[in-house]
Design a protein around this motif. Structure first.
Motif, short mmCIF file in Angstrom:
data_model
loop_
_atom_site.label_atom_id
_atom_site.label_comp_id
_atom_site.label_asym_id
_atom_site.label_seq_id
_atom_site.Cartn_x
_atom_site.Cartn_y
_atom_site.Cartn_z
N VAL A 165 0.85 -1.18 0.00
CA VAL A 165 0.00 0.00 0.00
C VAL A 165 0.89 1.23 0.00
O VAL A 165 1.75 1.37 0.88
N GLN A 166 0.70 2.09 -0.98
CA GLN A 166 1.52 3.30 -1.06
C GLN A 166 1.09 4.33 -0.02
O GLN A 166 1.92 4.99 0.60
N LYS A 167 -0.23 4.43 0.22
CA LYS A 167 -0.74 5.41 1.18
C LYS A 167 -2.08 4.91 1.69
O LYS A 167 -2.82 4.23 0.98
N LYS A 168 -2.41 5.25 2.94
CA LYS A 168 -3.70 4.86 3.48
C LYS A 168 -4.27 6.00 4.32
O LYS A 168 -3.54 6.80 4.91
N ASN A 169 -5.59 6.04 4.35
CA ASN A 169 -6.32 7.05 5.12
C ASN A 169 -6.91 6.35 6.33
O ASN A 169 -7.81 5.52 6.21
N ILE A 170 -6.39 6.68 7.51
CA ILE A 170 -6.81 5.99 8.72
C ILE A 170 -8.27 6.30 9.05
O ILE A 170 -9.01 5.43 9.53
N LYS A 171 -8.72 7.52 8.78
CA LYS A 171 -10.09 7.91 9.13
C LYS A 171 -11.12 7.17 8.28
O LYS A 171 -12.11 6.66 8.78
N THR A 172 -10.91 7.13 6.97
CA THR A 172 -11.89 6.49 6.07
C THR A 172 -11.59 5.02 5.84
O THR A 172 -12.47 4.28 5.40
N GLY A 173 -10.37 4.59 6.12
CA GLY A 173 -10.01 3.19 5.90
C GLY A 173 -9.64 2.88 4.47
O GLY A 173 -9.43 1.71 4.13
N LYS A 174 -9.54 3.88 3.59
CA LYS A 174 -9.21 3.64 2.19
C LYS A 174 -7.71 3.47 2.01
O LYS A 174 -6.90 4.09 2.69
N LEU A 175 -7.36 2.60 1.05
CA LEU A 175 -5.98 2.31 0.70
C LEU A 175 -5.73 2.81 -0.71
O LEU A 175 -6.57 2.63 -1.60
N TYR A 176 -4.56 3.38 -0.96
CA TYR A 176 -4.23 3.95 -2.26
C TYR A 176 -2.91 3.35 -2.76
O TYR A 176 -2.00 3.09 -1.98
N GLY A 177 -2.83 3.20 -4.12
CA GLY A 177 -1.62 2.65 -4.71
C GLY A 177 -1.39 1.21 -4.29
O GLY A 177 -0.35 0.90 -3.70
#
Length: 641
Positions: A165-177
């Motif tokens: 995972v290149q980046k993740k949003n802890i609040k929304t739980g979404k993972l990017y890259g």
């Protein structure tokens, strides 16, 4: 007297035990919070039940008890005797003829009992708590892997999958890259999934993970069976905008198998450690013998020589009866090239094999070192209770400050020093840089002399924390000195005798000139005279005495210029340039100790050079005072006429 001492023992023991009970729980809480910060990420947001959290804190408290006991003894003993000293009760105890060591008697017995209890606790209850805590920590890390996926590295906590995972949003739980490698049956059947973003969630029954992916591609090798036995195996490529992948994962909380922690030395008692060390040594010796037999079987297979004759052929080569270079030059070019390539491949193969064997042996040595370290740690951690008592109680008697102010500061400083030394020695021993006994004895080797020192000072009522005493010590050690500060007197009984003082100063000038000519102070000092031959410098002592007599007489003047001039005289150190100490055995001992001898030798040279400068200042100041006072007396004579 015996009855009074017994009552005193009970009184001091009650004071100590009340403080020990409070400080123990404070120290235990502080150590638990420090330990908790290391694993707070494994606890937050995992949905752990209260019974699991209760087990975690219970086993953590049990594991921290042996570490909290020495710190609690240090703090409580320091406060106990600090309170006795602050309320003058300690002074009354000493005035009644009871020594400080007698007042320690009851607390020494209590400390020894606590020390034995600590050892028994570490040997019986501590290993079980450590093992249970390790199981809980590993199980908690596996409970919610969607929260464990880090950024920028591959995560393999999900079976048969590696997720990047290149980046993740802890609040929304979404993972990017997102990049996923999936292995189903073999590496040939691996699938690669690339996605712009996604989200990982567990199902309601906690048996599977649902991976929602958006805007990505799927690459997968097609199985040979699906192609009807074709030799060429192509891959399948799929582009998608929205896709869900089901991953098998049991998210329910369950304890991992304890067999995975079989090498955890902290989870074993002393008898288990000794038994496992013997078993490990036997196993590793058999592995080493197997490696040695393999090496002997394949050693020196060169130029068609039989492996069974390798040892005898090696002896012939070493004795010079077989010349390898001559044999090599007689061979045809093709065979030379073949021999070189064969030798190179053999060396590369043996090097890689040795690297693999070295990895195995290093891992075996690490496990053995951990077991031996843990066995010694059970003794040193218990001994730490007694060491900290003989630091805390004498310091409390010396400082004589009760409460939680100064005792906490001193306790924290002592504990930090001990922790740094013990942790440094443990790490050096664990990685094999130091012997195990050296690493574990580093902290006690420093703290035991400190305990002896403060106990001796407390029994002799020495002011260890007297700032003036320490200032005088360092001033003398480094040769520092203060400047003269002679102020004018309000009442003068007898004015100075300027004529006599001038005659004395002229005499001092001649003596200084003769002394400088006799002693070559610029040259380095003689080692024999400095350390082994005691010689006093009576000449400089007489010059200093005469000069001080003149200064005392001139200090009765009302003339500010004379006061200014006599303040220019340096304060002579009449012994510092001749020897380090007054006692001969100390001088000889300092010469034997290599770094200390060098320090004192250059210190002597520095004092000689400073004495040379001081003599020049004395001559210059003598001349100025004589000239000024003569002009002053002439002026006064003319005014009188």
């Amino acid at each position: 007297m015996n009855f009074r001492i017994k009552k005193l023992d009970i009184f001091i023991a009650k004071q100590f035990l009340l403080l020990f009970a409070g400080t123990f729980f404070i120290c235990l809480f502080v150590l638990m919070m420090q330990f908790l910060w290391r694993y707070v990420d494994d606890l937050i947001g995992k949905g752990l039940t209260m019974d699991v959290l209760g087990q975690f804190f219970w086993y953590m408290a049990l594991m921290m008890i042996p570490q909290a006991l020495p710190l609690a003894i240090l703090l409580s003993s320091l406060i106990t005797f600090g309170n006795l000293g602050e309320s003058s009760e300690l002074t009354a105890i000493k005035a009644s003829g009871i020594s400080l060591m007698q007042s320690f008697r009851s607390l020494i017995v209590i400390t020894v009992l606590i020390m034995c209890t600590s050892f028994v606790f570490q040997n019986n209850i501590g290993p079980h708590a450590n093992m249970k805590l390790a199981q809980l920590l590993i199980s908690m890390k596996q409970k919610s892997p969607e929260l464990e996926i880090p950024e920028g590295v591959f995560y393999d906590g999900i079976p048969n999958s590696n997720i990047y995972v290149q980046k993740k949003n802890i609040k929304t739980g979404k993972l990017y890259g997102i990049m996923i490698y999936r292995m189903t049956e073999s590496y040939e059947d691996a699938a690669i999934i690339l996605a712009d973003s996604g989200m990982l969630q567990s199902t309601a029954e906690k048996k599977h993970l649902v991976l929602s992916l958006w805007s990505g591609e799927w690459f997968e090798n097609m199985r040979e069976s699906d192609l009807g036995g074709s030799a060429a195996v192509p891959y399948r490529r799929e582009t998608f905008t929205d896709k869900k992948v089901i991953l098998d994962f049991d998210g329910n909380f369950s304890l991992m198998d304890a067999a995975a922690l079989s090498n955890n030395a902290a989870g074993k008692s002393l008898s288990q450690i000794r038994f496992d060390i013997d078993s490990l040594n036997e196993t590793y010796d058999s592995i080493g013998n197997a490696f040695w037999n393999d090496t002997k079987r394949v050693c020196f297979p060169m130029m068609g020589i039989s492996k069974h004759d390798s040892v005898s052929q090696t002896r012939l080569v070493q004795s010079g009866k077989i010349d390898i270079d001559k044999l090599y030059k007689k061979m045809p070019l093709e065979k030379q090239q073949l021999a070189m390539s064969t030798a190179l491949s053999n060396v590369q193969r043996e090097t890689s094999d040795l690297d693999f064997k070295a990895m195995m042996t290093q891992d075996n040595e690490r496990i053995l070192r951990n077991h031996e370290l843990e066995a010694q740690n059970k003794f040193t951690l218990a001994l730490q209770c007694l060491i900290f008592f003989f630091i805390g109680a004498p310091l409390g008697a010396i400082i004589r400050k009760g409460g939680l102010g100064m005792p906490i500061i001193v306790s924290v400083l002592v504990f930090i020093i001990y922790y740094i030394l013990d942790n440094s020695g443990y790490r050096m021993s664990r990685q094999g840089s130091w012997p195990i006994w050296v690493g574990h004895l580093l902290a006690p080797a420093v703290m035991v002399p400190l305990a002896v020192f403060v106990t001796y000072k407390a029994m002799n009522d020495s002011m260890v924390f007297n700032a003036d005493a320490w200032r005088r010590f360092f001033t003398k050690a480094f040769g520092l000195r203060s400047k003269r500060s002679i102020q004018g007197k309000e009442v003068i009984i007898e004015p100075p005798h300027y004529a006599d003082d001038n005659a004395k100063l002229l005499k001092i000038n001649n003596e200084v000139r003769g002394y400088s000519a006799k002693h070559n102070l610029k040259s380095p000092p003689n080692i024999i005279k400095v350390f082994f031959k005691y010689e006093e410098d009576h000449d400089i002592e007489e010059i200093n005495d005469e000069l001080e007599d003149v200064i005392r007489d001139l200090s009765n003047t009302r003339d500010n210029q004379v006061l200014h001039l006599i303040n220019q005289y340096p304060v002579l150190m009449v012994k510092a340039h001749t020897r380090p100490f007054d006692r001969r055995w100390l001088n000889a001992l300092s010469a034997i100790i290599f770094p200390v001898g060098i320090f004192f030798y250059f210190r002597m040279w520095r004092f000689r050079l400073r004495l040379l400068r001081d003599l020049k200042v004395i001559r210059y100041t003598d001349t100025n005072i004589v000239n000024y006072t003569e002009k002053r007396m002439d002026r006064l004579t003319k005014e009188a006429e």
